[in-house]
Design an enzyme around this catalytic site. Sequence first.
Site, PDB file in Angstrom:
ATOM      1  N   GLY A  12       0.802  -1.236   0.000  1.00 36.66           N
ATOM      2  CA  GLY A  12       0.000   0.000   0.000  1.00 36.66           C
ATOM      3  C   GLY A  12       0.825   1.272   0.000  1.00 36.66           C
ATOM      4  O   GLY A  12       0.283   2.357  -0.235  1.00 36.66           O
ATOM      5  N   VAL A  16       1.250   2.065  -6.978  1.00 34.43           N
ATOM      6  CA  VAL A  16      -0.138   1.656  -7.234  1.00 34.43           C
ATOM      7  C   VAL A  16      -0.984   1.830  -5.976  1.00 34.43           C
ATOM      8  O   VAL A  16      -2.131   2.299  -6.035  1.00 34.43           O
ATOM      9  CB  VAL A  16      -0.190   0.193  -7.746  1.00 34.43           C
ATOM     10  CG1 VAL A  16      -1.628  -0.237  -7.976  1.00 34.43           C
ATOM     11  CG2 VAL A  16       0.616   0.055  -9.048  1.00 34.43           C
ATOM     12  N   GLY A  17      -0.405   1.492  -4.817  1.00 38.12           N
ATOM     13  CA  GLY A  17      -1.131   1.659  -3.550  1.00 38.12           C
ATOM     14  C   GLY A  17      -1.553   3.108  -3.354  1.00 38.12           C
ATOM     15  O   GLY A  17      -2.687   3.399  -2.970  1.00 38.12           O
ATOM     16  N   TYR A 140      10.233 -12.217 -13.152  1.00 33.73           N
ATOM     17  CA  TYR A 140       9.052 -11.449 -12.743  1.00 33.73           C
ATOM     18  C   TYR A 140       7.798 -12.020 -13.416  1.00 33.73           C
ATOM     19  O   TYR A 140       6.768 -12.237 -12.774  1.00 33.73           O
ATOM     20  CB  TYR A 140       9.277  -9.997 -13.161  1.00 33.73           C
ATOM     21  CG  TYR A 140       8.145  -9.039 -12.891  1.00 33.73           C
ATOM     22  CD1 TYR A 140       7.942  -8.518 -11.607  1.00 33.73           C
ATOM     23  CD2 TYR A 140       7.302  -8.617 -13.913  1.00 33.73           C
ATOM     24  CE1 TYR A 140       6.926  -7.609 -11.364  1.00 33.73           C
ATOM     25  CE2 TYR A 140       6.279  -7.709 -13.679  1.00 33.73           C
ATOM     26  CZ  TYR A 140       6.100  -7.210 -12.394  1.00 33.73           C
ATOM     27  OH  TYR A 140       5.081  -6.306 -12.157  1.00 33.73           O
ATOM     28  N   ASN A 169       1.915  -0.377 -18.287  1.00 36.65           N
ATOM     29  CA  ASN A 169       2.961   0.427 -17.608  1.00 36.65           C
ATOM     30  C   ASN A 169       2.354   1.562 -16.785  1.00 36.65           C
ATOM     31  O   ASN A 169       1.786   2.496 -17.350  1.00 36.65           O
ATOM     32  CB  ASN A 169       3.909   1.035 -18.651  1.00 36.65           C
ATOM     33  CG  ASN A 169       4.838   0.019 -19.254  1.00 36.65           C
ATOM     34  OD1 ASN A 169       4.388  -0.950 -19.876  1.00 36.65           O
ATOM     35  ND2 ASN A 169       6.126   0.212 -19.063  1.00 36.65           N
TER      36      ASN A 169
HETATM   37  P1  NAP Z   1       6.341  -0.177  -5.703  1.00 38.86           P
HETATM   38  O1  NAP Z   1       6.024   1.267  -5.825  1.00 38.86           O
HETATM   39  O2  NAP Z   1       7.753  -0.604  -5.799  1.00 38.86           O
HETATM   40  O3  NAP Z   1       5.715  -0.706  -4.335  1.00 38.86           O
HETATM   41  C1  NAP Z   1       5.968  -2.013  -3.903  1.00 38.86           C
HETATM   42  C2  NAP Z   1       5.216  -2.233  -2.628  1.00 38.86           C
HETATM   43  O4  NAP Z   1       5.446  -3.579  -2.179  1.00 38.86           O
HETATM   44  C3  NAP Z   1       5.659  -1.309  -1.491  1.00 38.86           C
HETATM   45  O5  NAP Z   1       4.544  -0.966  -0.709  1.00 38.86           O
HETATM   46  C4  NAP Z   1       6.606  -2.210  -0.683  1.00 38.86           C
HETATM   47  O6  NAP Z   1       6.699  -1.836   0.691  1.00 38.86           O
HETATM   48  C5  NAP Z   1       5.879  -3.545  -0.828  1.00 38.86           C
HETATM   49  N1  NAP Z   1       6.761  -4.673  -0.570  1.00 38.86           N
HETATM   50  C6  NAP Z   1       7.875  -5.048  -1.252  1.00 38.86           C
HETATM   51  N2  NAP Z   1       8.452  -6.127  -0.679  1.00 38.86           N
HETATM   52  C7  NAP Z   1       7.677  -6.449   0.396  1.00 38.86           C
HETATM   53  C8  NAP Z   1       7.750  -7.440   1.395  1.00 38.86           C
HETATM   54  N3  NAP Z   1       8.735  -8.351   1.421  1.00 38.86           N
HETATM   55  N4  NAP Z   1       6.801  -7.452   2.350  1.00 38.86           N
HETATM   56  C9  NAP Z   1       5.805  -6.550   2.364  1.00 38.86           C
HETATM   57  N5  NAP Z   1       5.673  -5.583   1.442  1.00 38.86           N
HETATM   58  C10 NAP Z   1       6.611  -5.531   0.471  1.00 38.86           C
HETATM   59  O7  NAP Z   1       5.560  -1.025  -6.797  1.00 38.86           O
HETATM   60  P2  NAP Z   1       4.249  -0.657  -7.622  1.00 38.86           P
HETATM   61  O8  NAP Z   1       4.686  -0.131  -8.928  1.00 38.86           O
HETATM   62  O9  NAP Z   1       3.296   0.113  -6.765  1.00 38.86           O
HETATM   63  O10 NAP Z   1       3.674  -2.123  -7.907  1.00 38.86           O
HETATM   64  C11 NAP Z   1       2.585  -2.648  -7.159  1.00 38.86           C
HETATM   65  C12 NAP Z   1       2.072  -3.890  -7.865  1.00 38.86           C
HETATM   66  O11 NAP Z   1       1.630  -3.540  -9.176  1.00 38.86           O
HETATM   67  C13 NAP Z   1       3.146  -4.977  -8.042  1.00 38.86           C
HETATM   68  O12 NAP Z   1       2.576  -6.244  -7.793  1.00 38.86           O
HETATM   69  C14 NAP Z   1       3.554  -4.833  -9.486  1.00 38.86           C
HETATM   70  O13 NAP Z   1       4.021  -6.045 -10.008  1.00 38.86           O
HETATM   71  C15 NAP Z   1       2.256  -4.402 -10.132  1.00 38.86           C
HETATM   72  N6  NAP Z   1       2.425  -3.684 -11.400  1.00 38.86           N
HETATM   73  C16 NAP Z   1       3.203  -2.563 -11.460  1.00 38.86           C
HETATM   74  C17 NAP Z   1       3.367  -1.916 -12.687  1.00 38.86           C
HETATM   75  C18 NAP Z   1       4.215  -0.675 -12.835  1.00 38.86           C
HETATM   76  O14 NAP Z   1       4.402  -0.214 -13.985  1.00 38.86           O
HETATM   77  N7  NAP Z   1       4.736  -0.090 -11.756  1.00 38.86           N
HETATM   78  C19 NAP Z   1       2.739  -2.416 -13.841  1.00 38.86           C
HETATM   79  C20 NAP Z   1       1.932  -3.553 -13.717  1.00 38.86           C
HETATM   80  C21 NAP Z   1       1.792  -4.174 -12.494  1.00 38.86           C
HETATM   81  P3  NAP Z   1       7.827  -0.756   1.177  1.00 38.86           P
HETATM   82  O15 NAP Z   1       7.332   0.598   0.742  1.00 38.86           O
HETATM   83  O16 NAP Z   1       7.861  -0.895   2.632  1.00 38.86           O
HETATM   84  O17 NAP Z   1       9.098  -1.149   0.493  1.00 38.86           O
HETATM   85  P1  GDP Z   2       9.009  -2.366 -19.605  1.00 41.58           P
HETATM   86  O1  GDP Z   2       7.961  -1.505 -20.206  1.00 41.58           O
HETATM   87  O2  GDP Z   2       8.478  -3.383 -18.646  1.00 41.58           O
HETATM   88  O3  GDP Z   2       9.974  -2.900 -20.594  1.00 41.58           O
HETATM   89  O4  GDP Z   2       9.859  -1.519 -18.666  1.00 41.58           O
HETATM   90  P2  GDP Z   2      10.306  -0.075 -18.545  1.00 41.58           P
HETATM   91  O5  GDP Z   2       9.256   0.778 -17.981  1.00 41.58           O
HETATM   92  O6  GDP Z   2      11.536  -0.275 -17.777  1.00 41.58           O
HETATM   93  O7  GDP Z   2      10.575   0.494 -20.039  1.00 41.58           O
HETATM   94  C1  GDP Z   2      11.631   0.100 -20.733  1.00 41.58           C
HETATM   95  C2  GDP Z   2      11.823   0.862 -22.044  1.00 41.58           C
HETATM   96  O8  GDP Z   2      12.129   2.236 -21.837  1.00 41.58           O
HETATM   97  C3  GDP Z   2      13.000   0.287 -22.776  1.00 41.58           C
HETATM   98  O9  GDP Z   2      12.798   0.444 -24.173  1.00 41.58           O
HETATM   99  C4  GDP Z   2      14.155   1.159 -22.287  1.00 41.58           C
HETATM  100  O10 GDP Z   2      15.262   1.145 -23.198  1.00 41.58           O
HETATM  101  C5  GDP Z   2      13.489   2.516 -22.249  1.00 41.58           C
HETATM  102  N1  GDP Z   2      14.057   3.468 -21.263  1.00 41.58           N
HETATM  103  C6  GDP Z   2      14.506   4.712 -21.560  1.00 41.58           C
HETATM  104  N2  GDP Z   2      14.927   5.340 -20.447  1.00 41.58           N
HETATM  105  C7  GDP Z   2      14.718   4.461 -19.415  1.00 41.58           C
HETATM  106  C8  GDP Z   2      14.939   4.555 -18.011  1.00 41.58           C
HETATM  107  O11 GDP Z   2      15.415   5.536 -17.457  1.00 41.58           O
HETATM  108  N3  GDP Z   2      14.560   3.472 -17.260  1.00 41.58           N
HETATM  109  C9  GDP Z   2      14.020   2.349 -17.816  1.00 41.58           C
HETATM  110  N4  GDP Z   2      13.654   1.343 -17.030  1.00 41.58           N
HETATM  111  N5  GDP Z   2      13.820   2.229 -19.148  1.00 41.58           N
HETATM  112  C10 GDP Z   2      14.155   3.274 -19.937  1.00 41.58           C
END
Ligand code: NAP
Ligand code: GDP
Length: 318
Positions: A12, A16-17, A140, A169
Amino acid sequence: MSSKKVILVTGGSGLVGHGIKAAMEREGQRSDEEWHFVSSKDADLKNRASTEALFAKIKPTHVIHLAALVGGLFRNLKYNLDIFRINSRINDNVLSTAHKHNVEKVVSCLSTCIFPDKTTYPIDETMVHDGPPHDSSFGYSYSKRMIDVQNKGYHIQHGCTFTSVIASNVFGPYDNFNCENGHVLPGLIRRAFDSKADGTPFVIWGTGSPRRQFIYSLDLGRLFLWIMREYKEVEPIILAADEESEISIKEAADLVIEAVGFKGEVIQDTSKPDGPLKKTTSNAKLRKYLPHFVFTPIKEAIKDTCDWYGANPDIVRK
Ligand code: NAP
Ligand code: GDP
């Protein structure tokens, strides 16, 4: 008997949280819902006893499961094994503990990078297990795919409503702005701010040509509220903006440059990998349920995120 939903949001404190929290606060707290947004400080979900203690304390009726080790392309490339092992353990602890505590519904968050690398487009929900994911994020991706396998198993064997969403994303406030560990948009935003402050060139990693369907965390948060309350299926549903909103990394970089007001030189580092060239998904299933849902225009959402980054130097994660 009280019909109040007690909703536990694992992960949370992350991107996303915070999107869900913002969406919930925007519409106003409902009297029939009690929300608990927890982080790793409340419980280390890698640890079974710690997971049990959290569930015993909160006594959730519903769980939104977000907690995971999350990273962009570069973190995934480096730590595929760690990410697979850690996330598999967290997911097994959360789902099995939710079952043990008779939780009515669990919604877990998968990602569009789990889809097969060699595929036809647009990709839809039926294609999750059709072939290997892109090699850059195999750890992942397989750990996320196994949530869908567990959801099916818990439903068939125990009648549970454990489901999942497949998000594209995500970006927004409270993202991880570390360039090596995080995703592309926060990486670009951080480098644009740094380059503007230092008078150095702004670097786009990779060729800039891969295309991505970005979703603003607040929009994803609004969709999560609907899923938690209304979605009855065990099968996953893709949460992504419409296909036409897909843009290239170069176009995303241009929007960041404009939002930050960077006027200097822009260069590309093509020695960095691109990852998948695209992963275009269909949101037709979502559109069947919510034909009128309005996504925030990406230009506005990027501007809001840049403004948040500039205004919150003390809490930005980088
Ligand atoms: P994030 O900002 O990195 O947040 C991760 C969260 O997980 C934080 O609250 C973290 O707590 C918690 N966490 C990590 N390890 C843990 C552990 N061992 N025990 C308890 N809590 C733990 O990630 P996010 O981007 O919000 O992603 C949330 C979900 O959405 C994930 O399942 C991810 O795979 C999914 N998702 C993300 C994206 C994206 O583009 N970001 C896209 C699709 C799906 P702390 O703050 O305490 O570290
Ligand atoms: P993906 O969408 O899951 O592949 O992950 P990312 O959000 O990491 O996006 C990756 C794409 O953005 C790739 O084509 C990278 O080469 C490009 N990219 C450009 N700048 C960055 C950066 O600062 N961080 C990341 N992660 N990717 C970058």
